[in-house]
Write a protein that holds these residues in place. Structure first.
Motif: not given
Length: 235
Positions: A67-78
Motif C-alpha cells: 500500500g505504500d507509494m513509490l515514485t518511478i522516474k521514467l528515463v527510457e531510451k533505446t
C-alpha cells in the motif's frame, strides 16, 4: 417515413453523446491495492497512547509495506539499427554430345516445314544452360525516448524484501486519452531518499504508453490498407 426520420435523428444524437464521453478508462490489472487495515484498539484501557495509532517521526519514509507509494522516474531510451545485404548468383551448363551407335554417328534430316538453322543435317547432341541471380538489401533503424514521472503503489512484499509495484496514470486531453502503465520489481536499496527509483532499476518491467481518441485514430492505418500489405494479399 416521418417515424424513420425521428429514429435516425435520435440515433445520431446518441452517437454524438457517446463521442463526447472521452473519460479515461481504468485498467483493473494496474489498480492500486489497499493497505492492511489497522485493528481497532481496545478502548477505556486507561492509557494515553493507543496501540496501532502511533506515528514514528524519525522512521525511514521510503516505501516498504503493501500500500505504500513509490515514485518511478521514467528515463527510457533505446536505439537500434540493423543492415542486411544478400547476393546470390547461380549458373548451370549441360552439354550432351551426339552418341555413337554401332560405330556410326546418327544424323537425321530436318523436315522442310521446320526452318533450318544452318544446315539440313542434325544430330542428337544437346546443349542446355541456365542462370539466375538474386540481390536484396535491407536497412532498419528505430529510436524511442520516454521520460516523466509516475507514482505507483506496492502490491506485494516478497520473501527476500523486494517490492512488487504497479500503477497507472490516465490523462484526458481534448479529444483523446493518454495512458501510462508501469509494473515491475524494485529492490529497496535502489530507492533514494526522496522515495524515487529510476525505471532502469526495475526488474521484469512492463512499461506501456498508449493513447486513444481522434489523434490516435488519425495515426492508425485503415483496415483496407492493412489488407493490401498483409500476408493475405499475395501480389
Amino acid at each position: 417515413m416521418k417515424r424513420l426520420s425521428v429514429i435516425s435523428i435520435l440515433a445520431l444524437a446518441a452517437l454524438s453523446l457517446a463521442g463526447c464521453n472521452t473519460a479515461p478508462k481504468r485498467d483493473p490489472a494496474y489498480a492500486p491495492i489497499r493497505p492492511v487495515a489497522i485493528p481497532t484498539p481496545v478502548q477505556s484501557n486507561g492509557a494515553i497512547y493507543q496501540a496501532g495509532y502511533e506515528h514514528s517521526w524519525f522512521e525511514d519514509m521510503r516505501a516498504r509495506r503493501v500500500g505504500d507509494m513509490l515514485t518511478i522516474k521514467l528515463v527510457e531510451k533505446t536505439d537500434a539499427s540493423k543492415t542486411a545485404a544478400t547476393s546470390v548468383d547461380k549458373s548451370n551448363s549441360t552439354t550432351i554430345t551426339n552418341p555413337t551407335i554401332l560405330g556410326s554417328t546418327p544424323q537425321f534430316d530436318t523436315p522442310s516445314i521446320i526452318p533450318l538453322a544452318s544446315n539440313s543435317d542434325n544430330n542428337l547432341g544437346m546443349n542446355l544452360s541456365s542462370s539466375s541471380s538474386f540481390a536484396g538489401s535491407g536497412d532498419s533503424a528505430q529510436s524511442n525516448n520516454l521520460t516523466g514521472d509516475i507514482t505507483v503503489s506496492v502490491v506485494e512484499v516478497m520473501p527476500n524484501g523486494y517490492l512488487l509495484v504497479r500503477g497507472e496514470k490516465r490523462i484526458g486531453i481534448n479529444q483523446g486519452n493518454e495512458y501510462i502503465k508501469v509494473s515491475g520489481i524494485v529492490r529497496p536499496a535502489d530507492i533514494d531518499s526522496t522515495n524515487t527509483v529510476l525505471s532502469t532499476k526495475l526488474a521484469d518491467p512492463t512499461l506501456i504508453y498508449v493513447g486513444d481518441g481522434a489523434v490516435a485514430e488519425s495515426n492508425t492505418m485503415g483496415w483496407l490498407s492493412r489488407f493490401f500489405i498483409s500476408a493475405l494479399f499475395p501480389f
